[in-house]
Design an enzyme around this catalytic site. Structure first.
Site, mmCIF file in Angstrom:
data_model
loop_
_atom_site.group_PDB
_atom_site.id
_atom_site.type_symbol
_atom_site.label_atom_id
_atom_site.label_comp_id
_atom_site.label_asym_id
_atom_site.label_seq_id
_atom_site.Cartn_x
_atom_site.Cartn_y
_atom_site.Cartn_z
ATOM 1 C CB ALA A 33 -0.932 -0.003 1.209
ATOM 2 C CG ASP A 36 4.158 4.427 -8.780
ATOM 3 O OD1 ASP A 36 4.215 5.661 -8.738
ATOM 4 O OD2 ASP A 36 3.793 3.780 -9.784
ATOM 5 C CG LEU A 37 -0.805 -0.097 -8.779
ATOM 6 C CD1 LEU A 37 -0.837 0.345 -10.226
ATOM 7 C CD2 LEU A 37 -0.922 -1.621 -8.703
ATOM 8 C CE LYS A 39 0.878 10.339 -2.826
ATOM 9 N NZ LYS A 39 1.998 10.986 -2.164
ATOM 10 C CG ASP A 208 -3.798 -6.391 -18.929
ATOM 11 O OD1 ASP A 208 -3.899 -5.154 -19.043
ATOM 12 O OD2 ASP A 208 -3.074 -7.080 -19.654
ATOM 13 C CG HIS A 209 -3.720 -0.843 -16.181
ATOM 14 N ND1 HIS A 209 -2.456 -1.372 -16.227
ATOM 15 C CD2 HIS A 209 -3.650 0.309 -16.873
ATOM 16 C CE1 HIS A 209 -1.659 -0.562 -16.907
ATOM 17 N NE2 HIS A 209 -2.362 0.467 -17.321
ATOM 18 C CE LYS A 213 -4.917 1.774 -20.409
ATOM 19 N NZ LYS A 213 -4.494 3.050 -19.853
ATOM 20 C CG ASP A 266 6.481 -3.476 -18.201
ATOM 21 O OD1 ASP A 266 5.826 -3.796 -17.201
ATOM 22 O OD2 ASP A 266 6.695 -2.285 -18.523
ATOM 23 C CG HIS A 271 -0.730 -3.763 -20.815
ATOM 24 N ND1 HIS A 271 -1.435 -4.260 -19.758
ATOM 25 C CD2 HIS A 271 0.222 -2.947 -20.269
ATOM 26 C CE1 HIS A 271 -0.944 -3.768 -18.626
ATOM 27 N NE2 HIS A 271 0.068 -2.981 -18.917
HETATM 28 N N1 NDP Z 1 3.360 1.309 -10.612
HETATM 29 C C1 NDP Z 1 2.626 1.101 -11.704
HETATM 30 O O1 NDP Z 1 2.257 2.023 -12.468
HETATM 31 C C2 NDP Z 1 2.197 -0.285 -12.053
HETATM 32 C C3 NDP Z 1 2.489 -1.339 -11.216
HETATM 33 N N2 NDP Z 1 2.050 -2.582 -11.507
HETATM 34 C C4 NDP Z 1 2.341 -3.711 -10.626
HETATM 35 O O2 NDP Z 1 1.885 -3.419 -9.305
HETATM 36 C C5 NDP Z 1 2.733 -4.008 -8.343
HETATM 37 C C6 NDP Z 1 3.221 -2.949 -7.370
HETATM 38 O O3 NDP Z 1 3.935 -1.972 -8.071
HETATM 39 P P1 NDP Z 1 4.444 -0.621 -7.377
HETATM 40 O O4 NDP Z 1 3.374 0.000 -6.562
HETATM 41 O O5 NDP Z 1 5.051 0.174 -8.476
HETATM 42 O O6 NDP Z 1 5.578 -1.165 -6.401
HETATM 43 P P2 NDP Z 1 6.448 -0.371 -5.363
HETATM 44 O O7 NDP Z 1 7.820 -0.929 -5.447
HETATM 45 O O8 NDP Z 1 6.276 1.100 -5.529
HETATM 46 O O9 NDP Z 1 5.806 -0.777 -3.955
HETATM 47 C C7 NDP Z 1 6.093 -1.968 -3.311
HETATM 48 C C8 NDP Z 1 5.268 -2.073 -2.029
HETATM 49 O O10 NDP Z 1 5.519 -3.328 -1.424
HETATM 50 C C9 NDP Z 1 5.868 -3.132 -0.062
HETATM 51 N N3 NDP Z 1 6.815 -4.162 0.357
HETATM 52 C C10 NDP Z 1 7.910 -4.582 -0.314
HETATM 53 N N4 NDP Z 1 8.484 -5.589 0.367
HETATM 54 C C11 NDP Z 1 7.730 -5.797 1.469
HETATM 55 C C12 NDP Z 1 7.793 -6.716 2.542
HETATM 56 N N5 NDP Z 1 8.744 -7.656 2.632
HETATM 57 N N6 NDP Z 1 6.862 -6.655 3.497
HETATM 58 C C13 NDP Z 1 5.882 -5.714 3.450
HETATM 59 N N7 NDP Z 1 5.771 -4.820 2.446
HETATM 60 C C14 NDP Z 1 6.681 -4.873 1.470
HETATM 61 C C15 NDP Z 1 6.478 -1.772 0.012
HETATM 62 O O11 NDP Z 1 6.345 -1.349 1.334
HETATM 63 P P3 NDP Z 1 7.433 -0.442 2.084
HETATM 64 O O12 NDP Z 1 7.419 0.838 1.320
HETATM 65 O O13 NDP Z 1 6.888 -0.319 3.439
HETATM 66 O O14 NDP Z 1 8.733 -1.180 1.978
HETATM 67 C C16 NDP Z 1 5.570 -1.038 -0.980
HETATM 68 O O15 NDP Z 1 4.363 -0.729 -0.340
HETATM 69 C C17 NDP Z 1 3.841 -4.707 -9.130
HETATM 70 O O16 NDP Z 1 3.481 -6.049 -9.322
HETATM 71 C C18 NDP Z 1 3.830 -3.986 -10.467
HETATM 72 O O17 NDP Z 1 4.304 -4.807 -11.505
HETATM 73 C C19 NDP Z 1 1.286 -2.812 -12.632
HETATM 74 C C20 NDP Z 1 0.964 -1.809 -13.501
HETATM 75 C C21 NDP Z 1 1.426 -0.452 -13.309
HETATM 76 O O1 LIG Z 2 1.692 -2.244 -16.753
HETATM 77 C C1 LIG Z 2 2.334 -1.299 -17.166
HETATM 78 O O2 LIG Z 2 1.680 -0.350 -17.876
HETATM 79 C C2 LIG Z 2 2.234 0.945 -17.975
HETATM 80 C C3 LIG Z 2 1.470 1.615 -19.109
HETATM 81 O O3 LIG Z 2 0.148 1.792 -18.722
HETATM 82 P P1 LIG Z 2 -0.700 3.007 -19.318
HETATM 83 O O4 LIG Z 2 -2.059 2.820 -18.757
HETATM 84 O O5 LIG Z 2 -0.030 4.268 -18.868
HETATM 85 O O6 LIG Z 2 -0.646 2.862 -20.801
HETATM 86 C C4 LIG Z 2 3.705 0.913 -18.260
HETATM 87 O O7 LIG Z 2 4.245 2.222 -18.201
HETATM 88 C C5 LIG Z 2 4.391 0.065 -17.211
HETATM 89 O O8 LIG Z 2 5.782 -0.046 -17.528
HETATM 90 C C6 LIG Z 2 3.789 -1.303 -17.157
HETATM 91 O O9 LIG Z 2 4.320 -2.015 -16.042
#
Ligand code: NDP
Ligand SMILES: O=C1O[C@H](COP(=O)(O)O)[C@@H](O)[C@H](O)[C@H]1O
Length: 520
Positions: A33, A36-37, A39, A208-209, A213, A266, A271
């Site tokens: 939580a 990045d995803l 928030k 798969d987001h 869409k 990726d 997608h």
């Molecule tokens: N970001 C994006 O735009 C997209 C992401 N995704 C997928 O979503 C998923 C999450 O991505 P993203 O949000 O970018 O990842 P982040 O790396 O930003 O976040 C990871 C999260 O996992 C927590 N975490 C990591 N290790 C542990 C642990 N051992 N115990 C408890 N908490 C832990 C971190 O907590 P803490 O900060 O407390 O360490 C943090 O909240 C991935 O599978 C990614 O492929 C898919 C599509 C788009």
């Molecule tokens: O899953 C992912 O998608 C984004 C692209 O998503 P979009 O909705 O902005 O088109 C991509 O940037 C990222 O690398 C990938 O993990």
């Protein structure tokens, strides 16, 4: 190019929420939580549902991550919701929504954390009347997926404690699992086996987001709700199909993740393959999850093995994007200085079935390209008798093939290109567009794709989620390519400058067959 406007009476039909689809009371538990995803996408999406009146009245969100963020988590999510667009700080629904955001700090591999989480969820059920219904969202790095699922199972959290809550509602537990689901065929099968030991298939929502869409769902509406297009949607009329998923952003600080992924894993395996299945599938017998999924899997299984010679890999070097200099992939944070990871992939493939035999599908996806655009281009064959072929170069453009472009993002819409007579005494032909713009017809939407999918998961509707068979079918196509690439390191990486349209080899892929990528 002149444009014929689509019938603007469409603008009288605003996008309407469907309040009858309000889910049961529930708690959404987000693992990962503080990432990045959560928030940027998940909390804004949940709030958009709240604004539209689509969340149940009895509802709570629990964020789970490692760091002790009890005080800052809810305010931080509020900031994400406001920054996510379309929401004012003063929005009257915002404060009550943020009050229902809770946080639980734990390490995903520490069993005691799950006991404490279970107790906390039971307390929240009492406080918020959420009936024991749970949606566990695994928004974590993929290496945690199977641990979290196993611990949920071991701690008795993967099944409802009771079938029916005291208020009479049927109790459910579901899980949404983020991508990437596996990194090749074997790991995807192993993960499916692990998850299926704990959750039944109807509890699992592999997200798969792109399927959330509007423009992606509209591919099905366009094809199957309109009599005129389906008749020409086949090898008799279509010359080829192009699918482009171009991004201008780089890897956005996700070096460690991207180094293990690359463009094929990726974006293409998930997608792009989803887009392709919607373009190519047969009409399902109904819009039920099992019927839609079955048709998609048939498409993927009909794709002939993709020969490495029909693939192109690219990696961006330094360049200019949006007028600003940017670094190359190998200079990005936590990326190996001689990395072999592809930031661009192009493929040519064929679907060997009655509808598509002989029609090439060209696919390209990449980071740091000239612009952000996701587009599906259907190029039709020329008419059999080129009555106006001699008009070329006589003041008009001559006969060009019809092109249907489905713009998935960012300028969402559909354009049909056709030839028209240029007014005057000669039969000169110009190219014109018939254009449908989502924003003009229905107004600009702030939805990011996750709204629809979160809502569907709360409702238990898996139509827009990947099924076990589908995930394995797409990995079965990608894995031989990944293996061939691994055996054959690229010597000329980086082979495209950031801000361009990718490596020249991708142009050659089409040029060798007398075609060109459509200019986007
Ligand atoms: N970001 C994006 O735009 C997209 C992401 N995704 C997928 O979503 C998923 C999450 O991505 P993203 O949000 O970018 O990842 P982040 O790396 O930003 O976040 C990871 C999260 O996992 C927590 N975490 C990591 N290790 C542990 C642990 N051992 N115990 C408890 N908490 C832990 C971190 O907590 P803490 O900060 O407390 O360490 C943090 O909240 C991935 O599978 C990614 O492929 C898919 C599509 C788009
Ligand atoms: O899953 C992912 O998608 C984004 C692209 O998503 P979009 O909705 O902005 O088109 C991509 O940037 C990222 O690398 C990938 O993990």
């Amino acid at each position: 190019m002149p444009t014929l406007e689509a019938n603007t009476s469409l603008s009288a039909a605003p996008a309407t929420p469907q309040p009858e689809r309000t889910p049961d009371p529930c708690i959404v538990v987000i693992f990962g939580a503080s990432g990045d995803l959560t928030k940027r996408k998940l909390l804004p999406a949940l709030y958009h549902l709240e604004q539209a009146g689509l969340l149940p009245k009895d509802f709570a969100v629990v964020g789970v991550a490692r760091r002790p963020l009890e005080e800052s988590f809810a305010p931080d999510m509020k900031e994400g919701i406001v920054a996510g667009g379309g929401v004012e700080e003063s929005d009257p629904k915002l404060a009550p929504f943020v009050d229902r955001i809770q946080y639980h700090a734990m390490n995903f591999d520490d069993p005691s954390g799950y006991d404490a989480l279970k107790t906390k969820l039971a307390e929240l059920d009492n406080k918020y009347n959420t009936c024991g219904n749970r949606l566990f969202y695994l928004a974590t790095a993929p290496e945690y997926f199977s641990d979290i699922v196993n611990y949920l199972g071991e701690h008795g959290m993967a099944k409802p404690d009771v079938e029916t809550a005291p208020n009479g509602c049927k109790v459910w537990v579901r899980t949404i699992i983020e991508k990437p689901f596996g990194h090749d065929l074997n790991s995807a099968k192993a993960l499916n086996d692990e998850v299926n030991k704990v959750f039944s298939e109807d509890q699992i929502f592999r997200i798969d987001h792109y399927l959330g869409k509007e423009t992606v769902q509209n591919i099905l509406v366009f094809r199957f709700a309109n009599g005129i297009f389906e008749n020409v949607w086949n090898r008799n009329y279509i010359d080829h199909v192009e699918i482009t998923a171009a991004e201008s952003i780089g890897i956005e600080g996700r070096g460690p993740f991207y180094e293990t992924a690359g463009a094929l894993r990726d974006v293409v395996q998930n997608h792009v393959m989803e887009l392709l299945s919607f373009v190519a599938m047969e009409p399902p017998v109904s819009f039920e999850a099992s019927a839609v999924r079955a048709e998609k899997v048939k498409v993927w299984k009909a794709i002939t093995p993709i020969h490495p010679a029909d693939t192109v890999r690219g990696q961006y070097g330094p360049g200019i994007v949006d007028g600003k200099p940017v670094i190359g992939y190998r200079q990005e944070d936590r990326v190996h200085p001689r990395s072999q990871t592809e930031t661009y992939a192009a493929l040519r493939l064929e679907i060997e079935n009655w509808r598509w035999a002989g029609v090439p599908f060209y696919i390209r996806a990449g980071k740091r390209l000239a612009k952000r655009v996701t587009d599906i281009t259907i190029q039709f064959k020329q008419p059999p008798l080129l009555l106006f072929k001699d008009q070329q170069g006589k003041g008009g453009e001559g006969v060009k093939p019809n092109v249907l472009s489905m713009r998935i993002q960012p300028d969402e819409g559909i354009t049909l290109r056709f030839g028209a007579k240029i007014p005057g005494p000669s039969m000169n032909i110009g190219t014109v567009n018939m254009d449908f713009s989502y924003a003009e017809a229905f107004g600009k939407s702030s939805a990011n794709g996750y709204e629809r999918l979160l809502l569907d998961a709360m409702l238990g509707d898996g139509t827009l989620f990947a099924h076990r068979d589908g995930v394995e079918a797409t990995w079965a196509l990608m894995t031989p390519i990944l293996e061939a690439w691994k055996k054959d390191p690229v010597k000329d990486f980086p082979n495209y400058a950031a801000g361009t349209w990718g490596p020249s080899a991708a142009d050659a892929l089409l040029e060798s067959e007398g075609r060109k990528w459509r200019k986007l």
